[in-house]
Design a protein around this motif. Structure first.
Motif, PDB file in Angstrom:
ATOM      1  N   ARG A 179      37.109  47.487  44.650  1.00 40.50           N
ATOM      2  CA  ARG A 179      35.758  47.901  45.047  1.00 40.50           C
ATOM      3  C   ARG A 179      34.995  48.487  43.867  1.00 40.50           C
ATOM      4  NH1 ARG A 179      37.791  50.686  50.576  1.00 40.50           N
ATOM      5  NH2 ARG A 179      35.680  51.527  50.855  1.00 40.50           N
ATOM      6  N   ARG A 238      37.732  40.061  40.139  1.00 40.87           N
ATOM      7  CA  ARG A 238      36.412  40.654  40.378  1.00 40.87           C
ATOM      8  C   ARG A 238      35.453  40.286  39.257  1.00 40.87           C
ATOM      9  NH1 ARG A 238      39.442  41.864  44.093  1.00 40.87           N
ATOM     10  NH2 ARG A 238      38.907  43.314  45.756  1.00 40.87           N
ATOM     11  N   GLU A 254      43.035  47.926  46.231  1.00 38.05           N
ATOM     12  CA  GLU A 254      41.805  47.536  46.921  1.00 38.05           C
ATOM     13  C   GLU A 254      40.649  48.445  46.508  1.00 38.05           C
ATOM     14  OE1 GLU A 254      38.696  47.242  49.869  1.00 38.05           O
ATOM     15  OE2 GLU A 254      40.007  48.988  49.710  1.00 38.05           O
ATOM     16  N   VAL A 255      40.920  49.731  46.337  1.00 35.51           N
ATOM     17  CA  VAL A 255      39.888  50.646  45.842  1.00 35.51           C
ATOM     18  C   VAL A 255      39.492  50.272  44.418  1.00 35.51           C
ATOM     19  CG1 VAL A 255      39.317  53.044  45.294  1.00 35.51           C
ATOM     20  CG2 VAL A 255      40.623  52.513  47.363  1.00 35.51           C
ATOM     21  N   ASP A 303      33.122  54.147  49.203  1.00 28.51           N
ATOM     22  CA  ASP A 303      31.945  53.410  48.733  1.00 28.51           C
ATOM     23  C   ASP A 303      30.809  54.351  48.338  1.00 28.51           C
ATOM     24  OD1 ASP A 303      32.761  50.615  48.934  1.00 28.51           O
ATOM     25  OD2 ASP A 303      32.905  51.010  51.076  1.00 28.51           O
ATOM     26  N   GLU A 345      33.966  45.528  41.709  1.00 31.13           N
ATOM     27  CA  GLU A 345      32.836  44.782  42.251  1.00 31.13           C
ATOM     28  C   GLU A 345      31.510  45.333  41.726  1.00 31.13           C
ATOM     29  OE1 GLU A 345      33.356  45.184  46.421  1.00 31.13           O
ATOM     30  OE2 GLU A 345      34.953  43.683  46.544  1.00 31.13           O
ATOM     31  N   ARG A 346      31.514  46.597  41.317  1.00 32.58           N
ATOM     32  CA  ARG A 346      30.298  47.253  40.867  1.00 32.58           C
ATOM     33  C   ARG A 346      30.135  47.228  39.353  1.00 32.58           C
ATOM     34  NH1 ARG A 346      31.988  49.467  45.609  1.00 32.58           N
ATOM     35  NH2 ARG A 346      30.441  50.453  46.977  1.00 32.58           N
TER      36      ARG A 346
END
Length: 276
Positions: free
Chosen positions: A228, A266, A224-225, A184, A231-232
Motif C-alpha cells: 500500500r 507495485r 500488504e502494508v 491508509d 502504491e503511493r
C-alpha cells in the motif's frame, strides 16, 4: 534521496550470513559499534561499496530532558567513519528522571509534545554531519488527550525540522492491530517525498495482542502494508530487520525476495498506469 534498494539489518550474530546475502545496503545499530574498532564484516561490506547506515535507538528525542550530547557525537562520528548518507533514530522517548525504559516509548500526540520533539530534533541536526531520518514506533497504548493523528504529527515534525522519515510498515501494522490506526490515512497524511527508506519486520500475536518482535517471520499482512505504501511512492530503500531467533540463510533470502517482489510489482503497476 539516496537510492538504496533492498537491505537487511546487520547483526554480529549473522555477520557472515549478511555478507553472502543479495542485499544492496545494510543498517547497523549505532550503539553497538565503536568508531575505532569497527567489526571486520562491516569493513568488508564498506570495501565492497555497500552503504552502511547507522540507526540509533537511544537519543530519546521526544524526552523532556536535553538530548545527551555524547550520544549525538557518537552517532555523527559513526556516520563519518562509515561514509553514511544519513543517520536515523525514532520518534519516541526512552528515559526520564535518570531512568531508562529499555523500550521505545510512544509520545503523546499533543502540540506541547511536538514542540519538545521539534526543539530536540533541531538541536541534534545542528550537531550531525549528515541528514537525520526519524522512524514511527510500535505502541501498545496511546496517551490520552491526543490532538493529532500519528500521520499529522509526523507531517508537522517534517515541516518544522526538514527531517526525513523512516517508515516502519511493521510498526504501522502493529498499531493498526492493537490501536486501530488507519493505515491508509497514515500513508496519505505523511510527506512521502521525504521518505528515506522503509523497515519491514516480523512479529507474533499473543493473547490477542500483536507484538513487533523482530524474531518471527514477516507476515503477509505486513507485506500488504508495504504494498500500500508502494502504491503511493517508489521507496528509496526497503530493509528487513531481524534481531533474534535467526532463521536459516534460505529463509532470509526468501523474505528479501518477497520484499523485492512487492516493490517490483507495485513499481510496474505504477509505470503501466502512467503510460495509459
Amino acid at each position: 534521496m539516496f537510492g538504496l534498494g533492498v537491505g537487511i539489518g546487520w547483526r554480529a550474530e549473522i555477520d557472515l550470513t549478511v555478507e553472502g546475502l543479495p542485499v544492496d545496503f545494510v543498517e547497523v545499530v549505532a550503539e553497538n559499534l565503536h568508531v575505532g574498532s569497527l567489526p571486520e564484516s562491516v569493513t568488508v561490506l564498506r570495501e565492497r561499496g555497500t552503504p552502511v547506515l547507522p540507526h540509533a535507538v537511544s537519543l530519546s528525542l521526544g524526552g523532556a530532558e536535553p538530548v545527551d550530547a555524547a550520544r549525538v557525537a557518537h552517532l555523527g562520528a559513526l556516520a563519518e567513519a562509515l561514509d553514511a548518507p544519513f543517520v536515523s533514530d525514532h520518534v519516541c522517548f526512552v528515559r526520564a528522571g535518570g531512568l531508562d525504559s529499555g523500550h521505545l516509548m510512544p509520545l503523546p500526540r499533543t502540540r506541547d509534545a511536538l514542540d519538545v520533539l521539534v526543539a530536540n530534533v533541531k538541536a541534534v541536526q545542528a550537531d550531525l554531519p549528515v541528514p537525520l531520518a526519524l522512524e514511527n514506533v510500535a505502541a501498545l497504548l496511546e496517551w490520552p488527550d491526543g490532538e493529532l493523528t500519528e500521520g499529522r504529527f509526523l507531517a508537522e515534525l517534517v515541516e518544522r525540522t526538514d527531517c526525513h522519515l523512516l517508515v516502519d510498515v511493521a510498526n504501522l501494522y502493529a498499531n493498526a492491530r492493537n490501536l486501530g490506526t488507519d493505515v491508509d490515512r497514515f500513508l496519505d497524511e505523511i510527506p512521502l517525498e521525504r521518505l528515506a527508506y522503509v523497515h519491514v519486520a516480523g512479529g507474533v500475536e499473543q493473547q490477542g495482542v500483536y507484538h513487533d518482535t523482530h524474531a518471527h517471520a514477516v507476515l503477509p499482512e505486513v507485506l500488504e502494508v508495504l504494498g500500500r505504501l508502494c502504491e503511493r511512492t517508489d521507496p528509496p530503500g526497503v530493509l528487513l530487520e531481524r534481531d533474534d531467533d535467526y532463521p536459516s540463510d534460505d529463509e532470509l533470502r526468501a523474505e528479501l525476495a518477497a520484499i523485492r517482489d512487492v516493490v517490483g510489482k507495485r513499481r510496474a503497476a505504477r509505470a503501466a498506469g502512467a503510460r495509459r
